[in-house]
Design a protein around this motif. Sequence first.
Motif, PDB file in Angstrom:
ATOM      1  N   SER A 230       0.833  -1.203   0.000  1.00 53.66           N
ATOM      2  CA  SER A 230       0.000   0.000   0.000  1.00 53.66           C
ATOM      3  C   SER A 230       0.868   1.253   0.000  1.00 53.66           C
ATOM      4  O   SER A 230       2.061   1.211   0.326  1.00 53.66           O
ATOM      5  CB  SER A 230      -0.942   0.024   1.210  1.00 53.66           C
ATOM      6  OG  SER A 230      -0.223   0.093   2.420  1.00 53.66           O
ATOM      7  N   THR A 231       0.250   2.355  -0.388  1.00 53.56           N
ATOM      8  CA  THR A 231       0.906   3.657  -0.430  1.00 53.56           C
ATOM      9  C   THR A 231       0.032   4.659   0.294  1.00 53.56           C
ATOM     10  O   THR A 231      -1.137   4.837  -0.061  1.00 53.56           O
ATOM     11  CB  THR A 231       1.138   4.125  -1.876  1.00 53.56           C
ATOM     12  OG1 THR A 231       1.923   3.150  -2.573  1.00 53.56           O
ATOM     13  CG2 THR A 231       1.839   5.468  -1.908  1.00 53.56           C
ATOM     14  N   LYS A 232       0.595   5.294   1.314  1.00 55.03           N
ATOM     15  CA  LYS A 232      -0.144   6.300   2.074  1.00 55.03           C
ATOM     16  C   LYS A 232       0.450   7.663   1.770  1.00 55.03           C
ATOM     17  O   LYS A 232       1.673   7.856   1.792  1.00 55.03           O
ATOM     18  CB  LYS A 232      -0.062   6.001   3.571  1.00 55.03           C
ATOM     19  CG  LYS A 232      -0.943   6.890   4.433  1.00 55.03           C
ATOM     20  CD  LYS A 232      -0.892   6.467   5.899  1.00 55.03           C
ATOM     21  CE  LYS A 232      -1.561   5.128   6.111  1.00 55.03           C
ATOM     22  NZ  LYS A 232      -1.638   4.773   7.555  1.00 55.03           N
ATOM     23  N   LEU A 233      -0.424   8.629   1.467  1.00 54.88           N
ATOM     24  CA  LEU A 233       0.001   9.987   1.116  1.00 54.88           C
ATOM     25  C   LEU A 233      -0.608  10.966   2.096  1.00 54.88           C
ATOM     26  O   LEU A 233      -1.833  11.084   2.194  1.00 54.88           O
ATOM     27  CB  LEU A 233      -0.441  10.330  -0.306  1.00 54.88           C
ATOM     28  CG  LEU A 233       0.203   9.466  -1.391  1.00 54.88           C
ATOM     29  CD1 LEU A 233      -0.611   9.532  -2.666  1.00 54.88           C
ATOM     30  CD2 LEU A 233       1.633   9.908  -1.645  1.00 54.88           C
ATOM     31  N   THR A 234       0.259  11.664   2.829  1.00 56.74           N
ATOM     32  CA  THR A 234      -0.175  12.608   3.851  1.00 56.74           C
ATOM     33  C   THR A 234       0.330  13.996   3.500  1.00 56.74           C
ATOM     34  O   THR A 234       1.539  14.212   3.347  1.00 56.74           O
ATOM     35  CB  THR A 234       0.380  12.206   5.230  1.00 56.74           C
ATOM     36  OG1 THR A 234       0.037  10.850   5.512  1.00 56.74           O
ATOM     37  CG2 THR A 234      -0.186  13.109   6.316  1.00 56.74           C
ATOM     38  N   ILE A 235      -0.595  14.941   3.355  1.00 52.84           N
ATOM     39  CA  ILE A 235      -0.203  16.327   3.120  1.00 52.84           C
ATOM     40  C   ILE A 235       0.182  16.953   4.456  1.00 52.84           C
ATOM     41  O   ILE A 235      -0.647  17.081   5.355  1.00 52.84           O
ATOM     42  CB  ILE A 235      -1.340  17.132   2.458  1.00 52.84           C
ATOM     43  CG1 ILE A 235      -1.645  16.557   1.065  1.00 52.84           C
ATOM     44  CG2 ILE A 235      -0.952  18.611   2.347  1.00 52.84           C
ATOM     45  CD1 ILE A 235      -2.765  17.268   0.337  1.00 52.84           C
TER      46      ILE A 235
END
Length: 258
Positions: A230-235
């Motif tokens: 999985s890939t998690k993207l947090t601004i």
Amino acid sequence: MKAMRNAFAVGLLATLVASPLAAITGREVMEKADAVPEPKTSMSQVQMDLVDKNGTVQSRMMLEYGREPEDLKDIVIIFQSPASVKDTRFLQKDKVGGGSDKWIYMPSLRSTRRIAASEGDKSFMGSDATYDDLSGRELDDYEYELLSESEPKGKWTTYKVECTPKPTTDSQYSKLVTWIDHDTFVPVYTEMYDKDGKLLKELEVMDLQVVGGYQTPMLNELRNVQTGHSTKLTIKQIKVDLALPDRIFTTNFLNTGK
């Protein structure tokens, strides 16, 4: 069709046609989703976490610039850490009539190369997003079916929409199913099915906030259910509607970083 509100979701929205008895058609739902206001420019600090099936995490920090001149989106991504990807730079520019041009600068080679259309299904920088996932799609690229006018999805009440690429549409997916929040018309969950019709990936908005008057997914997770990766993207930080110089959105900037 607009891309996902950070670069990785780009191109995952869909539209559908409901039965004659439906109060709203699928296409109308997705037209409203496509019309959700976005900033004309943005600059954001994004953390990308790559998580393998055993839970091991590799974190990367990126600086992302975006602009939308005349409804065509330009995106630049600069990898800042770790050292193995530092100074890798990526540029995507939407084209009139659909599709986009893409380039990547690899510091180890000290050169910029264009991403070929045949590479569209390849992973972007080890993430679960492909190069094609970063691109927007036109509403007319799909045929649609409204599956539900009101379905709970997490904390949202949503429209559930299925889209199937038309025969003339080049897509790595056999279909997409997306859930659109009733209140904001932001897609909050999307399923992507492979060419054999099996579920391949799930994209989930886990935190949606208003930034500068715009609905902004601050935390997204893209999961490959077939591999367990999985890939998690947090601004981490974001600024919108600020002046950005044109030179950022050029291949010369990829080459020089300035």
